[in-house]
Write a protein that holds these residues in place. Structure first.
Motif, PDB file in Angstrom:
ATOM      1  N   ASP A 124       0.875  -1.170   0.000  1.00 52.28           N
ATOM      2  CA  ASP A 124       0.000   0.000   0.000  1.00 52.28           C
ATOM      3  C   ASP A 124       0.908   1.215   0.000  1.00 52.28           C
ATOM      4  O   ASP A 124       1.826   1.323   0.802  1.00 52.28           O
ATOM      5  N   ALA A 125       0.672   2.126  -0.951  1.00 49.11           N
ATOM      6  CA  ALA A 125       1.609   3.241  -1.161  1.00 49.11           C
ATOM      7  C   ALA A 125       0.873   4.522  -1.540  1.00 49.11           C
ATOM      8  O   ALA A 125       1.053   5.057  -2.643  1.00 49.11           O
ATOM      9  N   PRO A 126       0.028   5.041  -0.651  1.00 43.50           N
ATOM     10  CA  PRO A 126      -0.673   6.293  -0.950  1.00 43.50           C
ATOM     11  C   PRO A 126       0.315   7.445  -1.086  1.00 43.50           C
ATOM     12  O   PRO A 126       1.466   7.354  -0.624  1.00 43.50           O
ATOM     13  N   VAL A 127      -0.144   8.507  -1.721  1.00 43.74           N
ATOM     14  CA  VAL A 127       0.749   9.622  -2.041  1.00 43.74           C
ATOM     15  C   VAL A 127       0.166  10.949  -1.581  1.00 43.74           C
ATOM     16  O   VAL A 127      -1.029  11.077  -1.319  1.00 43.74           O
ATOM     17  N   SER A 128       1.048  11.947  -1.507  1.00 41.02           N
ATOM     18  CA  SER A 128       0.635  13.317  -1.238  1.00 41.02           C
ATOM     19  C   SER A 128       1.418  14.233  -2.164  1.00 41.02           C
ATOM     20  O   SER A 128       2.564  13.952  -2.503  1.00 41.02           O
ATOM     21  N   GLY A 129       0.787  15.316  -2.568  1.00 41.66           N
ATOM     22  CA  GLY A 129       1.444  16.266  -3.473  1.00 41.66           C
ATOM     23  C   GLY A 129       0.520  16.814  -4.527  1.00 41.66           C
ATOM     24  O   GLY A 129       0.859  17.753  -5.244  1.00 41.66           O
ATOM     25  N   GLY A 130      -0.684  16.226  -4.642  1.00 40.91           N
ATOM     26  CA  GLY A 130      -1.687  16.753  -5.555  1.00 40.91           C
ATOM     27  C   GLY A 130      -1.304  16.670  -7.017  1.00 40.91           C
ATOM     28  O   GLY A 130      -0.364  15.972  -7.408  1.00 40.91           O
ATOM     29  N   ASP A 131      -2.052  17.416  -7.829  1.00 39.97           N
ATOM     30  CA  ASP A 131      -1.844  17.375  -9.273  1.00 39.97           C
ATOM     31  C   ASP A 131      -0.466  17.887  -9.672  1.00 39.97           C
ATOM     32  O   ASP A 131       0.169  17.361 -10.583  1.00 39.97           O
ATOM     33  N   VAL A 132       0.035  18.895  -8.957  1.00 39.73           N
ATOM     34  CA  VAL A 132       1.349  19.453  -9.280  1.00 39.73           C
ATOM     35  C   VAL A 132       2.444  18.433  -8.987  1.00 39.73           C
ATOM     36  O   VAL A 132       3.337  18.191  -9.818  1.00 39.73           O
ATOM     37  N   GLY A 133       2.382  17.799  -7.821  1.00 39.18           N
ATOM     38  CA  GLY A 133       3.377  16.792  -7.468  1.00 39.18           C
ATOM     39  C   GLY A 133       3.369  15.617  -8.421  1.00 39.18           C
ATOM     40  O   GLY A 133       4.427  15.077  -8.770  1.00 39.18           O
ATOM     41  N   ALA A 134       2.172  15.207  -8.845  1.00 39.22           N
ATOM     42  CA  ALA A 134       2.068  14.092  -9.797  1.00 39.22           C
ATOM     43  C   ALA A 134       2.659  14.477 -11.145  1.00 39.22           C
ATOM     44  O   ALA A 134       3.402  13.700 -11.760  1.00 39.22           O
ATOM     45  N   ARG A 135       2.354  15.676 -11.602  1.00 35.90           N
ATOM     46  CA  ARG A 135       2.833  16.132 -12.905  1.00 35.90           C
ATOM     47  C   ARG A 135       4.353  16.279 -12.925  1.00 35.90           C
ATOM     48  O   ARG A 135       5.008  15.963 -13.919  1.00 35.90           O
ATOM     49  N   GLU A 136       4.919  16.751 -11.816  1.00 37.18           N
ATOM     50  CA  GLU A 136       6.365  17.004 -11.772  1.00 37.18           C
ATOM     51  C   GLU A 136       7.166  15.826 -11.222  1.00 37.18           C
ATOM     52  O   GLU A 136       8.389  15.916 -11.118  1.00 37.18           O
ATOM     53  N   GLY A 137       6.481  14.728 -10.876  1.00 34.70           N
ATOM     54  CA  GLY A 137       7.183  13.559 -10.338  1.00 34.70           C
ATOM     55  C   GLY A 137       7.800  13.829  -8.980  1.00 34.70           C
ATOM     56  O   GLY A 137       8.848  13.279  -8.646  1.00 34.70           O
ATOM     57  N   ARG A 138       7.120  14.640  -8.161  1.00 35.72           N
ATOM     58  CA  ARG A 138       7.643  15.029  -6.855  1.00 35.72           C
ATOM     59  C   ARG A 138       6.715  14.605  -5.716  1.00 35.72           C
ATOM     60  O   ARG A 138       6.649  15.270  -4.682  1.00 35.72           O
ATOM     61  N   LEU A 139       6.005  13.525  -5.896  1.00 32.29           N
ATOM     62  CA  LEU A 139       5.087  13.072  -4.864  1.00 32.29           C
ATOM     63  C   LEU A 139       5.819  12.571  -3.625  1.00 32.29           C
ATOM     64  O   LEU A 139       6.955  12.107  -3.710  1.00 32.29           O
ATOM     65  N   SER A 140       5.147  12.678  -2.499  1.00 29.62           N
ATOM     66  CA  SER A 140       5.593  12.001  -1.283  1.00 29.62           C
ATOM     67  C   SER A 140       4.863  10.664  -1.247  1.00 29.62           C
ATOM     68  O   SER A 140       3.633  10.628  -1.339  1.00 29.62           O
ATOM     69  N   ILE A 141       5.613   9.573  -1.157  1.00 28.76           N
ATOM     70  CA  ILE A 141       5.030   8.237  -1.234  1.00 28.76           C
ATOM     71  C   ILE A 141       5.258   7.513   0.091  1.00 28.76           C
ATOM     72  O   ILE A 141       6.396   7.366   0.546  1.00 28.76           O
ATOM     73  N   ILE A 156      10.136   1.996  -9.502  1.00 24.15           N
ATOM     74  CA  ILE A 156       8.848   2.531  -9.957  1.00 24.15           C
ATOM     75  C   ILE A 156       8.501   3.772  -9.158  1.00 24.15           C
ATOM     76  O   ILE A 156       8.117   4.811  -9.715  1.00 24.15           O
ATOM     77  N   PHE A 157       8.650   3.675  -7.846  1.00 24.13           N
ATOM     78  CA  PHE A 157       8.341   4.824  -6.996  1.00 24.13           C
ATOM     79  C   PHE A 157       9.215   6.023  -7.347  1.00 24.13           C
ATOM     80  O   PHE A 157       8.764   7.169  -7.293  1.00 24.13           O
ATOM     81  N   GLU A 158      10.467   5.770  -7.719  1.00 23.27           N
ATOM     82  CA  GLU A 158      11.391   6.857  -8.025  1.00 23.27           C
ATOM     83  C   GLU A 158      11.014   7.591  -9.310  1.00 23.27           C
ATOM     84  O   GLU A 158      11.472   8.715  -9.535  1.00 23.27           O
ATOM     85  N   LEU A 160       7.960   8.443  -9.785  1.00 25.53           N
ATOM     86  CA  LEU A 160       6.753   9.173  -9.410  1.00 25.53           C
ATOM     87  C   LEU A 160       6.967  10.190  -8.300  1.00 25.53           C
ATOM     88  O   LEU A 160       6.196  11.148  -8.178  1.00 25.53           O
ATOM     89  N   GLY A 161       7.958   9.957  -7.454  1.00 21.07           N
ATOM     90  CA  GLY A 161       8.114  10.824  -6.291  1.00 21.07           C
ATOM     91  C   GLY A 161       9.553  11.036  -5.888  1.00 21.07           C
ATOM     92  O   GLY A 161      10.473  10.377  -6.396  1.00 21.07           O
ATOM     93  N   THR A 162       9.747  11.971  -4.963  1.00 21.92           N
ATOM     94  CA  THR A 162      11.085  12.296  -4.469  1.00 21.92           C
ATOM     95  C   THR A 162      11.236  12.006  -2.982  1.00 21.92           C
ATOM     96  O   THR A 162      12.349  11.949  -2.478  1.00 21.92           O
ATOM     97  N   ASN A 163      10.138  11.849  -2.276  1.00 18.28           N
ATOM     98  CA  ASN A 163      10.184  11.531  -0.846  1.00 18.28           C
ATOM     99  C   ASN A 163       9.498  10.183  -0.658  1.00 18.28           C
ATOM    100  O   ASN A 163       8.269  10.109  -0.550  1.00 18.28           O
ATOM    101  N   ILE A 164      10.289   9.122  -0.667  1.00 19.36           N
ATOM    102  CA  ILE A 164       9.763   7.755  -0.688  1.00 19.36           C
ATOM    103  C   ILE A 164      10.204   7.060   0.591  1.00 19.36           C
ATOM    104  O   ILE A 164      11.393   6.833   0.801  1.00 19.36           O
ATOM    105  N   VAL A 165       9.244   6.734   1.450  1.00 19.63           N
ATOM    106  CA  VAL A 165       9.591   6.182   2.759  1.00 19.63           C
ATOM    107  C   VAL A 165       8.749   4.938   3.046  1.00 19.63           C
ATOM    108  O   VAL A 165       7.514   4.988   2.975  1.00 19.63           O
ATOM    109  N   ARG A 166       9.427   3.836   3.370  1.00 22.43           N
ATOM    110  CA  ARG A 166       8.711   2.648   3.851  1.00 22.43           C
ATOM    111  C   ARG A 166       8.395   2.874   5.328  1.00 22.43           C
ATOM    112  O   ARG A 166       9.284   3.095   6.146  1.00 22.43           O
ATOM    113  N   GLN A 167       7.106   2.796   5.670  1.00 18.15           N
ATOM    114  CA  GLN A 167       6.657   3.095   7.032  1.00 18.15           C
ATOM    115  C   GLN A 167       6.515   1.854   7.911  1.00 18.15           C
ATOM    116  O   GLN A 167       6.476   1.968   9.133  1.00 18.15           O
TER     117      GLN A 167
END
Length: 293
Positions: A124-141, A156-158, A160-167
């Protein structure tokens, strides 16, 4: 960083405000992209660029080494994953199933348990960053799942996002996203009330934002959504209706844990009022409409 050997065909289900940009990053990286969405027209641009369209999630699953889902509600996730035509019953052995929908932590655990029984890998890998983060590949995952599975699909996560953390284990990603939404809920009330106060007192909201945006009041919502409010732009980077869904999930989870969240309860009640006024399809910054002088 390359994907694990043998992982070359990636499926994406849910080509919405954020999903379309996320899927395009995968396609642009050179992977063979398989897509499914209930409205095929939403995927026309990706199809024209080489993505392969499938009529059902089951057909998609049979062709992919990894499948990402980014849909609206927990009920949509459940429908896509379970049943005879679901991903769990039709995925290739050893495939990775990655749910990036903001959904229920309990549902994430159910999917993981079923995946293990089927010889599949689930995260499970929900994201934050909205439309701008998705468009720029800067999501928090925020990721829940085993260390091995997380590392296998990190490439794959890399994309889509720049802040990728396994919780943690299954469900941990969704619990973390609830923390994110709880923080945003009260913050959005503050942003909208501040701009409403500025207007009522005769101040120039843009000038006010210049002063408070980089001080102690600074936040992602103040920097990214307050300018949209000032410009009268209430189109969705993230839908009001989906935010109400998220707050409901968080309130249910909190109740199960015996926790009271008074700020979240207030925010949820305000957003429900906003939806009743016809703003369910607008962005979360539309809360200003309820609070403006």
């Amino acid at each position: 960083m390359a994907l694990k050997p043998g992982v070359s065909e990636i499926g994406f289900i849910g080509i919405g405000v954020m999903g379309k940009s996320m899927a395009k990053h995968i396609l642009d990286a050179g992977y063979k992209l398989h897509i499914y969405t209930r409205t095929q027209g939403k995927a026309a641009e990706l199809i024209s660029q080489g993505a392969v369209w499938h009529e059902t999630p089951a057909q998609l699953a049979a062709s992919c080494d990894a499948v990402i889902t980014m849909v609206g509600y927990p009920k949509d996730v459940e429908e896509i994953y379970f049943g005879e035509q679901g991903l769990l019953a039709n995925a290739k052995e050893g495939a990775y199933l990655i749910d990036m929908t903001t959904s229920s932590p309990l549902l994430a655990k159910r999917i993981d348990e079923a995946a293990i029984q089927q010889g599949l890998h689930s995260l499970d890998a929900p994201v934050s960053g909205g439309d701008v983060g998705a468009r720029e590949g800067r999501l928090s995952i925020m990721v829940g799942g085993s260390v091995e599975d997380f590392e296998a699909v990190r490439p794959i996560f890399e994309l889509l996002g720049t802040n990728i953390v396994r919780q943690g284990q299954a469900g941990a990603g969704q619990h973390t996203k609830m923390c994110n939404q709880i923080a945003i809920a009260s913050n959005m009330m503050g942003v909208c009330e501040a701009l409403a106060y500025a207007k009522a007192s005769g101040l120039d909201p843009e000038t006010v934002l210049t002063s408070i945006g980089t001080g102690a009041a600074g936040s992602w919502s103040l920097s990214n959504l307050a300018p949209r409010i000032i410009a009268g732009n209430f189109e969705p980077g993230f839908y009001v209706k989906h935010f109400i869904k998220d707050m409901g999930i968080a309130l249910d989870a909190a109740q199960e844990m015996g926790q009271d969240l008074p700020g979240l309860k207030l925010a949820e009640s305000l957003y429900r009022r906003l939806a009743d006024l016809g703003y369910a399809e607008k962005g979360t910054q539309a809360l200003y409409k309820l609070l403006q002088p």
